[in-house]
Scaffold this motif. Structure first.
Motif, mmCIF file in Angstrom:
data_model
loop_
_atom_site.group_PDB
_atom_site.id
_atom_site.type_symbol
_atom_site.label_atom_id
_atom_site.label_comp_id
_atom_site.label_asym_id
_atom_site.label_seq_id
_atom_site.Cartn_x
_atom_site.Cartn_y
_atom_site.Cartn_z
ATOM 1 N N UNK A 146 -2.331 18.248 -2.957
ATOM 2 C CA UNK A 146 -1.877 16.911 -2.556
ATOM 3 C C UNK A 146 -3.012 16.133 -1.917
ATOM 4 N N UNK A 147 -4.067 16.827 -1.504
ATOM 5 C CA UNK A 147 -5.231 16.142 -0.962
ATOM 6 C C UNK A 147 -5.169 15.897 0.535
ATOM 7 N N UNK A 148 -4.132 16.397 1.165
ATOM 8 C CA UNK A 148 -3.935 16.145 2.595
ATOM 9 C C UNK A 148 -4.988 16.877 3.442
ATOM 10 N N UNK A 208 -5.901 3.408 1.150
ATOM 11 C CA UNK A 208 -5.597 2.190 0.415
ATOM 12 C C UNK A 208 -5.156 1.132 1.429
ATOM 13 N N UNK A 262 -3.598 -2.505 2.435
ATOM 14 C CA UNK A 262 -2.752 -3.600 1.975
ATOM 15 C C UNK A 262 -3.477 -4.910 2.312
ATOM 16 N N UNK A 290 5.799 10.198 -0.780
ATOM 17 C CA UNK A 290 4.805 11.071 -1.382
ATOM 18 C C UNK A 290 5.191 12.512 -1.063
ATOM 19 N N UNK A 319 1.063 6.482 -7.052
ATOM 20 C CA UNK A 319 -0.162 7.194 -7.431
ATOM 21 C C UNK A 319 -0.099 8.685 -7.137
ATOM 22 N N UNK A 320 0.907 9.100 -6.392
ATOM 23 C CA UNK A 320 1.032 10.528 -6.078
ATOM 24 C C UNK A 320 1.614 11.312 -7.251
ATOM 25 N N UNK A 375 0.825 -1.210 0.000
ATOM 26 C CA UNK A 375 0.000 0.000 0.000
ATOM 27 C C UNK A 375 0.862 1.265 0.000
ATOM 28 N N UNK A 376 1.981 1.198 0.697
ATOM 29 C CA UNK A 376 2.865 2.370 0.733
ATOM 30 C C UNK A 376 3.485 2.647 -0.636
ATOM 31 N N UNK A 428 6.834 14.598 -11.111
ATOM 32 C CA UNK A 428 5.616 15.257 -11.556
ATOM 33 C C UNK A 428 4.635 15.563 -10.443
ATOM 34 N N UNK A 429 4.869 16.667 -9.722
ATOM 35 C CA UNK A 429 3.937 17.146 -8.699
ATOM 36 C C UNK A 429 4.325 18.583 -8.374
ATOM 37 N N UNK A 482 2.309 1.717 -3.519
ATOM 38 C CA UNK A 482 1.235 2.212 -4.393
ATOM 39 C C UNK A 482 0.921 3.669 -4.097
ATOM 40 N N UNK A 483 1.030 4.026 -2.834
ATOM 41 C CA UNK A 483 0.796 5.415 -2.442
ATOM 42 C C UNK A 483 1.774 6.365 -3.125
ATOM 43 N N UNK A 523 4.205 15.196 0.177
ATOM 44 C CA UNK A 523 3.248 15.936 1.001
ATOM 45 C C UNK A 523 3.992 16.874 1.931
ATOM 46 N N UNK A 536 2.591 12.256 -11.137
ATOM 47 C CA UNK A 536 1.973 12.246 -12.463
ATOM 48 C C UNK A 536 2.719 11.357 -13.461
ATOM 49 N N UNK A 587 -7.845 11.391 -3.480
ATOM 50 C CA UNK A 587 -7.142 10.641 -2.424
ATOM 51 C C UNK A 587 -8.083 9.640 -1.769
ATOM 52 N N UNK A 629 -2.684 3.131 3.899
ATOM 53 C CA UNK A 629 -1.822 4.185 3.355
ATOM 54 C C UNK A 629 -2.639 5.076 2.441
ATOM 55 N N UNK A 630 -2.130 6.285 2.204
ATOM 56 C CA UNK A 630 -2.810 7.196 1.289
ATOM 57 C C UNK A 630 -2.511 6.788 -0.146
ATOM 58 N N UNK A 631 -3.519 6.919 -0.998
ATOM 59 C CA UNK A 631 -3.324 6.669 -2.420
ATOM 60 C C UNK A 631 -3.822 7.876 -3.206
ATOM 61 N N UNK A 632 -3.235 8.097 -4.370
ATOM 62 C CA UNK A 632 -3.622 9.203 -5.262
ATOM 63 C C UNK A 632 -3.369 10.571 -4.609
ATOM 64 N N UNK A 633 -3.856 11.589 -5.258
ATOM 65 C CA UNK A 633 -3.754 12.928 -4.689
ATOM 66 C C UNK A 633 -4.998 13.723 -5.086
ATOM 67 N N UNK A 634 -5.028 14.989 -4.698
ATOM 68 C CA UNK A 634 -6.158 15.894 -4.944
ATOM 69 C C UNK A 634 -7.460 15.293 -4.403
#
Lengths: 599, 232
Positions: free
Chosen positions: A494-496, B177, B179, A348, A55-56, A48-49, A330-331, A51-52, A350, A58, B174, B166-171
């Motif tokens: 970033x969506x945080x 995600x 595991x 990521x 996906x962050x 998951x990390x 790309x961010x 993938x995180x 962030x 571009x 998000x 965990x966080x996935x994607x952005x904007x």
């Protein structure tokens, strides 16, 4: 695919995660599940990390992409230069829409935020190669070559000026240097500054930079000498100098030109900063969009090592400092210094909470100074020529010169090195702009100036800018400009935090309501109030400036908004039923009855 | 013992130990600053921004900002409260929250904050995003209700420090995600912990539901924050 080999190459270093992923993508075209699992396993991370992180960014992809990936820039100047036609031409050639991969797996079409080519739009990255001044004919030629299987590098027919022509660059990018000045484009011979710096004490260097009143050139304007002093005073077993070469503010491209034409000056500035703060390692964080400069910059670094300006014993005086290049992926938000550090650590991008500040706990939680490309180049010249020389230029507060990246409606877009204190009017004359409606100073996060403000000055106390200047003439629709900028921030958040992530989407919705003619005076009040809430409560500089496209046009072009809203109505719903069913009415030949009769 | 830090909240003189955040310092003085993403014992991340206060005219998140001597903190001024209300409303329109049908109703901190701020209809238009529900062996993840507070990310990790969430994607895209492989190894107790630490009804432990009837739950009885204000 042998992932272990790649991981061994990077010594299973977690801070190298982005580079590892980029290398996998470079060989396989994307990062397959097996790769993700292998990387996670070897680096001690969860799937998951990993993938995180993918996906962050571009330019990282966990889904298969075409052989040729076209990242078409979507900045406003691209739109003004005919981007729409170019986009349609790509779609026609590929037989798929943007966001998709063609059935034959040859093309993937993607949009991308500003790639730093605003003065030569419409531009695109194809895989990692830059193509500028595209038009539908050029697109069909490129697509033809792609069907023949030609390598992207071999599609560049004509290279640009200066070092763009260097055998390690070979890019069609043009520098477009329109006006040189005494600092960044002034007399310079490599090695002079570092030699002089090493003759004095680190404290002496910091004092000189403070005396020159050098303020950060990335846009924020923090005093560089002070930053170095804070970093030096902080306890830490190691310290770092980080050069922020992630200029992502739409309309900024001056760092690209500095790195093309004056890389030694930047690297020397990093070494001087290293001596001043007590660092042995510098990191150039280079945005992915400028990947085409990497081999050339590595070559320059190698040359500087051979000449003794970098390495174990600089200028024979026992000072050791070296520089490595780390790539972004790309961010836009990674231009924010703490997000940049996160990204440089392979995470990521962030932003972090402050305090602690990067000078206290930066890269690897050790004291770090993050400085802009132009700031470091300028510091080099200050050491050579002295603070007094530097202070003789600009204004008392905003000393020295500034590189402006000028684009949009003018005859001579490109790079201008000007003294601080220049008025917008003087600038417009210099660049050959006529019939100007608005000037965007400092990019979307800056200020949109109307004619009433053309007497204002480019300096830290009036109109600060990281370098982006975009000019719009009276044929342009201001709403199209604002729309483009709002989309940019929505995409690059970033969506945080909530206000930036959700607030900007809501702000855009309100903006569209007004733009479509369904707004009222109340809507103008609300959009202003919402913008202020986002500014006040967002976590980092991105969110805190993201409503500026609306807020600054609302304050400087209020009449444009007022002309679109109803003065009489207290409330107009966002949803216009008549408009929504208009097409159906036309097809069926039936009229929509607004008021149902209830007998 | 180091000297206490002196500061004011809404004009009231307060004291705190060095190193405390504004939120902790206020809490120790019996003053409630609403939080959503923050959870005691976890490293604060400042993601929800509901705890925003104005300090000497500047906005700050009180869960991450250390208190310093002489701070003049605005906590309940109309403007601060309006900003908080707006953020709470943003969370409601950004997700899909249907309280009457939610297992967390009455124990949900987002709902409790909305009650405390007397929110009837949000000032923002609903975004009605399309979000999924994911099922794992021990729990469900209801993305429609997730507020991206990151509590689960911080609280639930493997013994060797791997992130299960965990966080996935952005904007606006998000998502949390999970595991799958690591989630399958969670014990009942850990799944319970994940559900309890989630401020909303995004993480739901399977095979239990509505054990305590709605109407008898935590915030059905007392408003959120009253446990702090009672200590004043």
């Amino acid at each position: 695919m042998n992932y272990k080999k790649i991981l061994q190459k990077y010594r299973k270093d977690r801070t190298r995660l982005i580079e590892i992923l980029k290398e996998i993508q470079a060989t396989e075209g994307y990062i397959p599940e097996k790769g993700i699992l292998s990387v996670a396993d070897e680096l001690g991370l969860s799937r998951a990390e990993v993938e995180g992180v993918i996906s962050f960014y571009h330019f990282l992809s966990a889904r298969p992409l075409g052989k040729y990936v076209i990242y078409l820039n979507n900045s406003i100047t691209a739109e003004m230069a005919g981007r729409e036609k170019v986009a349609r031409a790509w779609e026609q050639e590929a037989g798929c829409s943007f966001g998709q991969t063609s059935a034959d797996g040859l093309f993937t079409l993607l949009e991308t935020s500003c790639i730093g080519m605003n003065d030569q739009e419409p531009a695109a990255l194809i895989n990692r190669v830059v193509f500028t001044r595209l038009n539908p004919e050029k697109v069909s030629q490129l697509a033809g070559w792609m069907r023949e299987g030609r390598a992207v590098e071999d599609m560049v027919e004509e290279t640009g000026d200066g070092a763009n022509n260097h055998q390690l660059v070979r890019a069609m990018v043009r520098n477009n240097i329109r006006k040189t000045g005494p600092v960044v484009f002034g007399d310079y011979s490599a090695g002079q500054a570092i030699r002089k710096a090493l003759e004095t004490t680190p404290e002496g260097i910091i004092d000189e930079v403070k005396k020159a009143n050098l303020l950060g050139r990335g846009g924020a304007g923090f005093p560089t000498g002070l930053k170095w002093e804070f970093c030096r005073k902080e306890k830490g077993e190691q310290r770092f100098v980080i050069c922020n070469a992630d200029e992502g503010e739409p309309g900024t491209f001056k760092d690209r030109v500095i790195l093309t034409e004056r890389p030694e000056m930047v690297f020397e500035g990093m070494a001087i900063a290293g001596y001043a703060v007590g660092a042995r390692l510098g990191i150039l964080y280079l945005r992915h969009e400028y990947s085409y400069l990497r081999r050339y910059l590595e070559h320059v670094l190698q040359k500087m090592r051979e000449q003794g300006w970098l390495g174990q014993n600089i200028a024979g005086r026992g000072f050791a400092f070296d520089i490595e290049i780390k790539m972004g992926a790309g961010a836009y938000v990674c231009g924010e210094e703490s997000a940049l550090i996160e990204s440089a650590e392979g995470k990521r991008g962030e932003p972090r909470d402050r305090p602690p500040f990067p000078v206290q706990k930066g890269y690897l939680n050790l004291p770090s100074t993050v400085n802009n490309v132009e700031t470091l180049a300028t510091a080099t010249q200050i050491i050579v020529h002295g603070a007094n020389w530097f202070r003789s230029m600009g204004t008392p507060v905003s000393t020295g010169t500034k590189l402006l990246s000028v684009s949009g409606d003018c005859q001579k877009p490109g790079i201008y090195e000007v003294e601080y204190g220049l008025t917008i009017k003087e600038l417009l004359e210099m660049v050959g702009a006529e019939d100007t409606l608005a000037v965007q100073v400092g990019g979307p996060s800056g200020n949109c100036i109307s004619e009433a403000g053309f007497g204002r000055k480019i300096c830290f106390s009036d109109l600060p800018t990281g370098g982006s200047i975009i000019i719009f003439n009276r044929s342009r629709d201001l709403f199209a400009v604002v729309r483009n900028f709002l989309d940019f921030f929505i995409e690059e958040s970033c969506g945080w935090c909530v206000p930036c992530r959700a607030g900007n989407v809501l702000l855009k919705k309100k903006f569209e309501k007004i733009a479509s003619g369904l707004g009222t005076v109340q809507d103008l009040k609300e959009i202003e109030a919402w913008g202020k809430i986002i500014k006040s409560t967002s976590r980092c500089g991105l969110g805190q400036t993201s409503p500026n496209p609306v807020l600054t046009t609302l304050s400087n072009f209020r009449e444009v908004y007022e002309s679109r809203v109803s003065k009489e109505a207290d409330f107009i719903p966002e949803f216009d039923l008549n408009r929504a069913v208009a097409e159906a009415c036309a097809i069926t030949g039936r009229k929509f009855q607004e008021e149902q009769e209830h007998a | 013992m180091p000297d206490k830090i002196k500061f004011t909240i809404d004009g009231k003189d307060c004291q705190a130990d060095p190193g405390m955040t504004i939120y902790e310092a206020a809490r120790a003085s019996g003053i409630y600053i609403p939080v959503l993403c923050h959870f005691e014992g976890l490293k604060p991340v400042g993601s929800c921004r509901i705890c925003s206060v104005r300090v000497n005219g500047r906005w700050m998140a009180s869960c991450t900002q250390p208190v310093t001597p002489g701070m003049v903190i605005e906590n309940t001024s109309p403007e601060v409260e309006e900003h908080r209300r707006a953020i709470i409303e943003m969370l409601f329109v950004e997700g899909n929250h249907f309280c009457p049908a939610c297992e967390k109703s009455g124990n949900c901190e987002l709902q409790a904050l909305a009650y405390r701020y007397q929110i009837m209809v949000p000032q923002f238009p609903y975004l009605f995003p399309k979000k999924d529900i994911e099922a794992f062996p021990k729990f469900l993840l209801e993305h429609n209700r997730c507020v991206q507070c990151q509590r689960c990310i911080r609280a639930i990790q493997t013994p060797d420090g791997k992130k299960i969430f965990a966080m996935k994607n952005r904007s606006g895209r998000v998502r949390i995600n999970v595991d799958r492989k690591l989630a399958a190894s969670l014990s009942d107790e850990e799944a319970r912990k994940a559900m309890d630490i989630c401020p909303v009804g995004a993480i739901l432990k399977k095979e239990v539901g509505f054990r305590v009837p709605i109407g008898q739950r935590r915030y059905d009885k007392k408003p959120i924050g009253s446990e702090i204000e009672e200590k004043r």
